[in-house]
Design an enzyme around this catalytic site. Structure first.
Site, PDB file in Angstrom:
ATOM      1  N   GLU A 132       5.040  -5.732 -11.624  1.00 13.80           N
ATOM      2  CA  GLU A 132       4.751  -5.229 -10.276  1.00 13.80           C
ATOM      3  C   GLU A 132       4.661  -6.371  -9.282  1.00 13.80           C
ATOM      4  OE1 GLU A 132       1.229  -3.102  -7.646  1.00 13.80           O
ATOM      5  OE2 GLU A 132       1.062  -3.095  -9.829  1.00 13.80           O
ATOM      6  N   GLY A 133       5.375  -6.244  -8.180  1.00 15.29           N
ATOM      7  CA  GLY A 133       5.300  -7.236  -7.127  1.00 15.29           C
ATOM      8  C   GLY A 133       4.028  -7.086  -6.311  1.00 15.29           C
ATOM      9  N   GLY A 166       0.776  -1.226   0.000  1.00 13.74           N
ATOM     10  CA  GLY A 166       0.000   0.000   0.000  1.00 13.74           C
ATOM     11  C   GLY A 166       0.806   1.273   0.000  1.00 13.74           C
ATOM     12  N   VAL A 208       0.872   2.868  -8.501  1.00 17.29           N
ATOM     13  CA  VAL A 208       0.974   4.249  -8.991  1.00 17.29           C
ATOM     14  C   VAL A 208       2.235   4.413  -9.825  1.00 17.29           C
ATOM     15  CG1 VAL A 208       1.324   6.650  -8.282  1.00 17.29           C
ATOM     16  CG2 VAL A 208      -0.387   5.250  -7.122  1.00 17.29           C
ATOM     17  N   ASN A 264       7.619   8.160  -2.207  1.00 22.04           N
ATOM     18  CA  ASN A 264       6.198   8.474  -2.290  1.00 22.04           C
ATOM     19  C   ASN A 264       5.741   8.990  -0.929  1.00 22.04           C
ATOM     20  OD1 ASN A 264       3.551   8.703  -3.159  1.00 22.04           O
ATOM     21  ND2 ASN A 264       3.093   6.534  -2.943  1.00 22.04           N
ATOM     22  N   GLY A 293       2.410   2.475  -2.977  1.00 23.34           N
ATOM     23  CA  GLY A 293       2.443   3.131  -4.278  1.00 23.34           C
ATOM     24  C   GLY A 293       3.088   2.377  -5.421  1.00 23.34           C
ATOM     25  N   LYS A 294       3.245   1.061  -5.291  1.00 25.77           N
ATOM     26  CA  LYS A 294       3.816   0.302  -6.409  1.00 25.77           C
ATOM     27  C   LYS A 294       2.993   0.460  -7.676  1.00 25.77           C
ATOM     28  CE  LYS A 294       3.747  -3.790  -4.600  1.00 25.77           C
ATOM     29  NZ  LYS A 294       3.088  -3.370  -3.345  1.00 25.77           N
ATOM     30  N   GLY A 349       2.834  -6.623  -2.221  1.00 25.99           N
ATOM     31  CA  GLY A 349       3.334  -6.353  -0.885  1.00 25.99           C
ATOM     32  C   GLY A 349       4.752  -5.820  -0.917  1.00 25.99           C
ATOM     33  N   LYS A 369       1.526  -8.394 -13.325  1.00 26.00           N
ATOM     34  CA  LYS A 369       1.527  -8.623 -11.874  1.00 26.00           C
ATOM     35  C   LYS A 369       1.497 -10.141 -11.683  1.00 26.00           C
ATOM     36  CE  LYS A 369      -0.536  -7.011  -7.539  1.00 26.00           C
ATOM     37  NZ  LYS A 369       0.510  -6.066  -7.094  1.00 26.00           N
TER      38      LYS A 369
END
Length: 225
Positions: A116-117, A15, A20, A176, A17-18, A119, A40
Protein backbone atom coordinates in the site's frame (compact mmCIF):
# COMPACT_ATOMS: atom_id res chain seq x y z
CA UNK A 1 13.72 -10.02 -6.87
CA UNK A 2 11.76 -12.82 -5.25
CA UNK A 3 9.17 -14.70 -7.28
CA UNK A 4 6.43 -13.74 -4.81
CA UNK A 5 3.48 -12.04 -6.46
CA UNK A 6 2.74 -8.46 -5.53
CA UNK A 7 0.40 -5.58 -6.27
CA UNK A 8 0.89 -1.92 -5.40
CA UNK A 9 -2.27 -0.17 -4.21
CA UNK A 10 -2.24 3.53 -5.04
CA UNK A 11 -4.93 6.20 -5.29
CA UNK A 12 -6.05 9.48 -6.73
CA UNK A 13 -5.62 11.22 -3.37
CA UNK A 14 -5.13 10.61 0.31
CA UNK A 15 -8.00 9.26 2.39
CA UNK A 16 -9.90 7.68 -0.49
CA UNK A 17 -9.74 4.01 0.52
CA UNK A 18 -6.35 2.46 -0.22
CA UNK A 19 -6.31 0.65 3.12
CA UNK A 20 -9.90 -0.54 2.72
CA UNK A 21 -9.02 -2.06 -0.66
CA UNK A 22 -5.66 -3.47 0.46
CA UNK A 23 -7.26 -5.14 3.50
CA UNK A 24 -10.10 -6.51 1.37
CA UNK A 25 -7.58 -7.93 -1.08
CA UNK A 26 -5.61 -9.58 1.71
CA UNK A 27 -8.79 -11.12 3.13
CA UNK A 28 -9.84 -12.39 -0.30
CA UNK A 29 -6.41 -13.95 -0.76
CA UNK A 30 -6.73 -15.63 2.63
CA UNK A 31 -10.17 -16.97 1.70
CA UNK A 32 -8.69 -18.45 -1.47
CA UNK A 33 -6.01 -20.31 0.50
CA UNK A 34 -3.18 -18.01 -0.59
CA UNK A 35 -0.69 -16.90 2.04
CA UNK A 36 -0.48 -13.13 1.94
CA UNK A 37 1.15 -10.27 3.81
CA UNK A 38 0.54 -6.54 3.70
CA UNK A 39 3.29 -3.96 3.38
CA UNK A 40 3.26 -0.18 3.72
CA UNK A 41 6.75 0.97 2.76
CA UNK A 42 6.26 4.53 4.00
CA UNK A 43 3.80 5.69 6.66
CA UNK A 44 3.45 9.16 8.14
CA UNK A 45 1.04 10.09 10.90
CA UNK A 46 1.32 7.73 13.87
CA UNK A 47 -1.08 8.49 16.70
CA UNK A 48 0.43 9.74 19.94
CA UNK A 49 -0.55 6.59 21.83
CA UNK A 50 -0.29 4.12 18.96
CA UNK A 51 2.70 1.76 18.55
CA UNK A 52 2.38 1.69 14.74
CA UNK A 53 0.55 3.55 12.01
CA UNK A 54 -3.13 2.60 11.84
CA UNK A 55 -2.81 1.44 8.22
CA UNK A 56 0.11 -0.82 9.10
CA UNK A 57 -1.90 -2.36 11.94
CA UNK A 58 -4.90 -2.95 9.64
CA UNK A 59 -2.71 -4.65 7.02
CA UNK A 60 -1.11 -6.85 9.70
CA UNK A 61 -4.51 -7.93 11.03
CA UNK A 62 -5.57 -9.04 7.54
CA UNK A 63 -2.30 -10.84 6.71
CA UNK A 64 -2.03 -14.61 7.02
CA UNK A 65 1.66 -14.70 7.89
CA UNK A 66 3.65 -12.78 10.45
CA UNK A 67 6.70 -10.73 9.53
CA UNK A 68 8.97 -8.21 11.24
CA UNK A 69 7.59 -4.70 11.47
CA UNK A 70 10.78 -3.36 9.89
CA UNK A 71 9.92 -5.27 6.71
CA UNK A 72 6.20 -4.52 6.72
CA UNK A 73 6.82 -0.80 7.32
CA UNK A 74 10.46 0.17 6.64
CA UNK A 75 9.86 3.90 7.03
CA UNK A 76 7.55 5.22 9.77
CA UNK A 77 7.19 8.86 10.80
CA UNK A 78 5.06 10.39 13.53
CA UNK A 79 3.99 13.68 11.89
CA UNK A 80 0.97 13.49 9.60
CA UNK A 81 2.68 15.31 6.75
CA UNK A 82 3.96 14.43 3.29
CA UNK A 83 6.53 11.59 3.45
CA UNK A 84 9.41 13.60 2.02
CA UNK A 85 8.84 16.34 4.59
CA UNK A 86 8.55 13.85 7.44
CA UNK A 87 11.73 12.10 6.31
CA UNK A 88 13.60 15.38 6.00
CA UNK A 89 12.49 16.47 9.47
CA UNK A 90 13.74 13.16 10.88
CA UNK A 91 17.03 13.37 9.01
CA UNK A 92 16.20 10.18 7.11
CA UNK A 93 16.52 9.39 3.43
CA UNK A 94 13.89 7.06 1.93
CA UNK A 95 15.91 4.53 -0.06
CA UNK A 96 14.20 2.37 -2.67
CA UNK A 97 16.75 -0.43 -2.28
CA UNK A 98 15.81 -0.71 1.40
CA UNK A 99 12.14 -1.04 0.43
CA UNK A 100 12.98 -3.60 -2.25
CA UNK A 101 15.02 -5.72 0.17
CA UNK A 102 12.13 -5.68 2.67
CA UNK A 103 9.70 -6.67 -0.09
CA UNK A 104 11.91 -9.61 -1.07
CA UNK A 105 11.97 -10.87 2.51
CA UNK A 106 8.18 -10.63 2.68
CA UNK A 107 7.84 -12.40 -0.69
CA UNK A 108 9.95 -15.24 0.72
CA UNK A 109 7.38 -15.67 3.52
CA UNK A 110 4.14 -15.37 1.55
CA UNK A 111 2.75 -16.20 -1.87
CA UNK A 112 1.38 -12.68 -2.29
CA UNK A 113 2.46 -9.27 -1.03
CA UNK A 114 -0.04 -6.40 -1.06
CA UNK A 115 1.90 -3.13 -0.99
CA UNK A 116 0.00 0.00 0.00
CA UNK A 117 1.27 3.43 -0.95
CA UNK A 118 0.88 6.63 1.03
CA UNK A 119 -1.26 9.48 -0.21
CA UNK A 120 -1.76 9.81 -3.95
CA UNK A 121 0.30 8.27 -6.73
CA UNK A 122 2.74 11.18 -7.13
CA UNK A 123 3.34 12.03 -3.48
CA UNK A 124 7.08 12.83 -3.21
CA UNK A 125 9.50 10.53 -1.41
CA UNK A 126 12.47 12.83 -1.94
CA UNK A 127 13.57 15.67 -4.18
CA UNK A 128 13.66 13.34 -7.19
CA UNK A 129 11.46 10.34 -6.38
CA UNK A 130 7.76 9.81 -5.75
CA UNK A 131 5.37 7.03 -4.78
CA UNK A 132 5.23 5.46 -8.25
CA UNK A 133 8.96 4.81 -8.07
CA UNK A 134 8.17 2.07 -5.53
CA UNK A 135 6.19 -0.27 -7.86
CA UNK A 136 8.68 0.54 -10.61
CA UNK A 137 11.55 -0.58 -8.39
CA UNK A 138 9.65 -3.67 -7.18
CA UNK A 139 8.50 -4.51 -10.72
CA UNK A 140 4.91 -5.12 -9.64
CA UNK A 141 1.61 -3.95 -11.18
CA UNK A 142 -0.52 -1.15 -9.84
CA UNK A 143 -4.11 -1.15 -8.60
CA UNK A 144 -5.71 2.30 -8.60
CA UNK A 145 -8.31 3.37 -6.04
CA UNK A 146 -10.47 6.24 -7.26
CA UNK A 147 -12.34 8.21 -4.62
CA UNK A 148 -15.67 9.18 -6.17
CA UNK A 149 -16.47 12.76 -5.29
CA UNK A 150 -16.55 16.06 -7.16
CA UNK A 151 -13.33 16.36 -9.15
CA UNK A 152 -12.68 12.63 -9.32
CA UNK A 153 -12.70 12.42 -13.12
CA UNK A 154 -9.81 14.84 -13.54
CA UNK A 155 -7.87 13.23 -10.71
CA UNK A 156 -8.40 9.75 -12.12
CA UNK A 157 -7.38 10.62 -15.67
CA UNK A 158 -4.26 12.47 -14.54
CA UNK A 159 -3.27 9.58 -12.26
CA UNK A 160 -3.79 7.07 -15.06
CA UNK A 161 -1.56 9.15 -17.33
CA UNK A 162 1.13 9.24 -14.64
CA UNK A 163 1.00 5.46 -14.17
CA UNK A 164 1.19 4.85 -17.91
CA UNK A 165 4.04 7.33 -18.39
CA UNK A 166 6.19 5.28 -16.00
CA UNK A 167 5.65 2.12 -18.02
CA UNK A 168 3.75 0.54 -15.14
CA UNK A 169 0.96 -1.97 -15.69
CA UNK A 170 -2.34 -0.99 -14.10
CA UNK A 171 -4.33 -4.18 -13.46
CA UNK A 172 -7.48 -2.16 -12.90
CA UNK A 173 -9.22 0.33 -10.69
CA UNK A 174 -11.68 0.36 -7.82
CA UNK A 175 -14.35 3.03 -7.57
CA UNK A 176 -14.90 4.00 -3.95
CA UNK A 177 -18.02 6.15 -3.55
CA UNK A 178 -17.09 8.55 -0.77
CA UNK A 179 -20.13 10.80 -0.64
CA UNK A 180 -23.58 9.23 -0.20
CA UNK A 181 -25.19 12.36 -1.65
CA UNK A 182 -22.92 12.60 -4.70
CA UNK A 183 -25.11 13.20 -7.76
CA UNK A 184 -24.82 11.13 -10.95
CA UNK A 185 -22.59 8.45 -9.47
CA UNK A 186 -23.37 5.91 -12.17
CA UNK A 187 -22.70 8.44 -14.92
CA UNK A 188 -19.34 9.30 -13.36
CA UNK A 189 -18.40 5.62 -13.24
CA UNK A 190 -19.50 5.25 -16.86
CA UNK A 191 -17.22 8.15 -17.83
CA UNK A 192 -14.31 6.43 -16.09
CA UNK A 193 -15.07 3.12 -17.78
CA UNK A 194 -15.18 4.80 -21.18
CA UNK A 195 -11.88 6.64 -20.79
CA UNK A 196 -9.62 4.43 -18.69
CA UNK A 197 -7.76 1.64 -20.46
CA UNK A 198 -7.75 -0.66 -17.43
CA UNK A 199 -10.95 -2.32 -16.18
CA UNK A 200 -13.15 -1.40 -13.26
CA UNK A 201 -12.67 -4.27 -10.82
CA UNK A 202 -15.04 -3.30 -8.03
CA UNK A 203 -17.35 -0.50 -6.94
CA UNK A 204 -17.40 0.11 -3.20
CA UNK A 205 -20.21 2.06 -1.62
CA UNK A 206 -19.14 4.51 1.07
CA UNK A 207 -16.03 2.62 2.17
CA UNK A 208 -17.68 -0.80 2.50
CA UNK A 209 -15.82 -3.72 0.90
CA UNK A 210 -18.46 -6.34 1.69
CA UNK A 211 -18.83 -7.32 -1.96
CA UNK A 212 -15.13 -7.89 -2.46
CA UNK A 213 -14.71 -11.64 -2.97
CA UNK A 214 -12.03 -14.20 -3.73
CA UNK A 215 -13.49 -14.69 -7.20
CA UNK A 216 -12.09 -11.28 -8.13
CA UNK A 217 -8.48 -12.25 -7.39
CA UNK A 218 -7.52 -13.28 -10.90
CA UNK A 219 -8.52 -9.81 -12.07
CA UNK A 220 -5.87 -8.41 -9.74
CA UNK A 221 -3.15 -10.60 -11.21
CA UNK A 222 -3.14 -13.12 -8.37
CA UNK A 223 -3.71 -16.80 -8.79
CA UNK A 224 -4.65 -19.32 -6.14
CA UNK A 225 -1.91 -21.88 -5.40
Amino acid sequence: MSSGRGTFVTATDTGVGKTVVAVALLRALAASGTTAVGMKPVAAGIGAHEPVHADVAALAAASTVDAPLADRNPYAFAPAIAPHLAASSAGVAIVLDVIAAAFDRLAARAEAVVVEGAGGALVPLSARQDMLDIPARLDIPVLLVIGLRLGCLNHAFLTAIAIRSRGLRCVGWVANVLEPAMPRVDENIAALVARLASPCLETLRYGSAEGFGAAALTRFGFESP
